[in-house]
Design an enzyme around this catalytic site. Structure first.
Site, PDB file in Angstrom:
ATOM      1  N   VAL A 102       0.850  -1.195   0.000  1.00  0.00           N
ATOM      2  CA  VAL A 102       0.000   0.000   0.000  1.00  0.00           C
ATOM      3  C   VAL A 102       0.882   1.240   0.000  1.00  0.00           C
ATOM      4  O   VAL A 102       1.932   1.269   0.640  1.00  0.00           O
ATOM      5  CB  VAL A 102      -0.888   0.037   1.273  1.00  0.00           C
ATOM      6  CG1 VAL A 102      -1.807   1.235   1.262  1.00  0.00           C
ATOM      7  CG2 VAL A 102      -1.658  -1.239   1.445  1.00  0.00           C
ATOM      8  N   CYS A 103       0.442   2.264  -0.720  1.00  0.00           N
ATOM      9  CA  CYS A 103       1.015   3.604  -0.633  1.00  0.00           C
ATOM     10  C   CYS A 103      -0.133   4.589  -0.839  1.00  0.00           C
ATOM     11  O   CYS A 103      -1.296   4.175  -0.844  1.00  0.00           O
ATOM     12  CB  CYS A 103       2.151   3.806  -1.637  1.00  0.00           C
ATOM     13  SG  CYS A 103       1.619   3.818  -3.351  1.00  0.00           S
ATOM     14  N   ALA A 104       0.159   5.831  -1.023  1.00  0.00           N
ATOM     15  CA  ALA A 104      -0.902   6.835  -1.134  1.00  0.00           C
ATOM     16  C   ALA A 104      -1.824   6.582  -2.326  1.00  0.00           C
ATOM     17  O   ALA A 104      -3.036   6.585  -2.187  1.00  0.00           O
ATOM     18  CB  ALA A 104      -0.292   8.236  -1.223  1.00  0.00           C
ATOM     19  N   GLY A 106      -0.687   4.158  -5.174  1.00  0.00           N
ATOM     20  CA  GLY A 106      -0.404   2.871  -5.799  1.00  0.00           C
ATOM     21  C   GLY A 106       0.875   2.802  -6.609  1.00  0.00           C
ATOM     22  O   GLY A 106       1.359   1.718  -6.898  1.00  0.00           O
ATOM     23  N   MET A 131      -4.117   4.150  -0.608  1.00  0.00           N
ATOM     24  CA  MET A 131      -4.920   4.572   0.548  1.00  0.00           C
ATOM     25  C   MET A 131      -6.123   5.400   0.130  1.00  0.00           C
ATOM     26  O   MET A 131      -7.149   5.389   0.801  1.00  0.00           O
ATOM     27  CB  MET A 131      -4.057   5.367   1.541  1.00  0.00           C
ATOM     28  CG  MET A 131      -3.181   4.518   2.428  1.00  0.00           C
ATOM     29  SD  MET A 131      -4.094   3.293   3.406  1.00  0.00           S
ATOM     30  CE  MET A 131      -5.122   4.317   4.448  1.00  0.00           C
TER      31      MET A 131
END
Length: 145
Positions: A102-104, A106, A131
């Protein structure tokens, strides 16, 4: 009478069958589009990520920097920033266990997926939309102190 050269025959074939060629390209593009829109073949929706977490005990790794992680992350996720991922101690030792990155949004998670695959992890998934998609799906988010 001289035989036509091979190049002329190829051009004639392409001109005579252009509609079949276009149809094949459009069909192939239509089949590939859903995967490209989701972030690649290993992308999962927030709902699919939850199923992996609940049914297969997937490990969720947030590859955002520490400040982003503290501002809000998937409940129970581990923070291993992308820059420190190679050789990090928080990675699961069982390389057959599913991992959801996961990141902000993708994009960093996609890069992290390549790193984990090179390290031998077999079941690496990326949360499509990051996210932002997790929050949009109204799934639980926790903040760190």
């Amino acid at each position: 009478m001289a035989a036509p050269c091979a190049g002329t025959l190829r051009v004639k074939f392409l001109l005579d069958n252009w509609y079949w060629i276009v149809t094949a390209l459009v069909s192939g593009g239509a089949l590939a589009w859903p995967q490209l829109g989701r972030g690649g073949a290993n992308a999962v929706s927030p709902q699919e990520a939850v199923q992996l977490m609940n049914r297969e005990k997937a490990v969720v790794i947030d590859v955002c920097d520490t400040a982003e992680f503290a501002a809000g992350h998937v409940v129970g996720s581990r923070n291993i920033p992308l820059a420190t991922l190679d050789g990090a101690k928080g990675l699961p030792s069982n390389k057959t266990l599913p991992v959801v990155l996961v990141c902000a949004r993708g994009s960093r998670a996609q890069r992290a997926a390549g790193v984990l695959k090179k390290l031998g992890h077999e079941r690496v998934h990326v949360l499509a939309g990051g996210m932002a998609a997790w929050r949009e799906a109204s799934l639980p988010v926790e903040k760190s102190a």
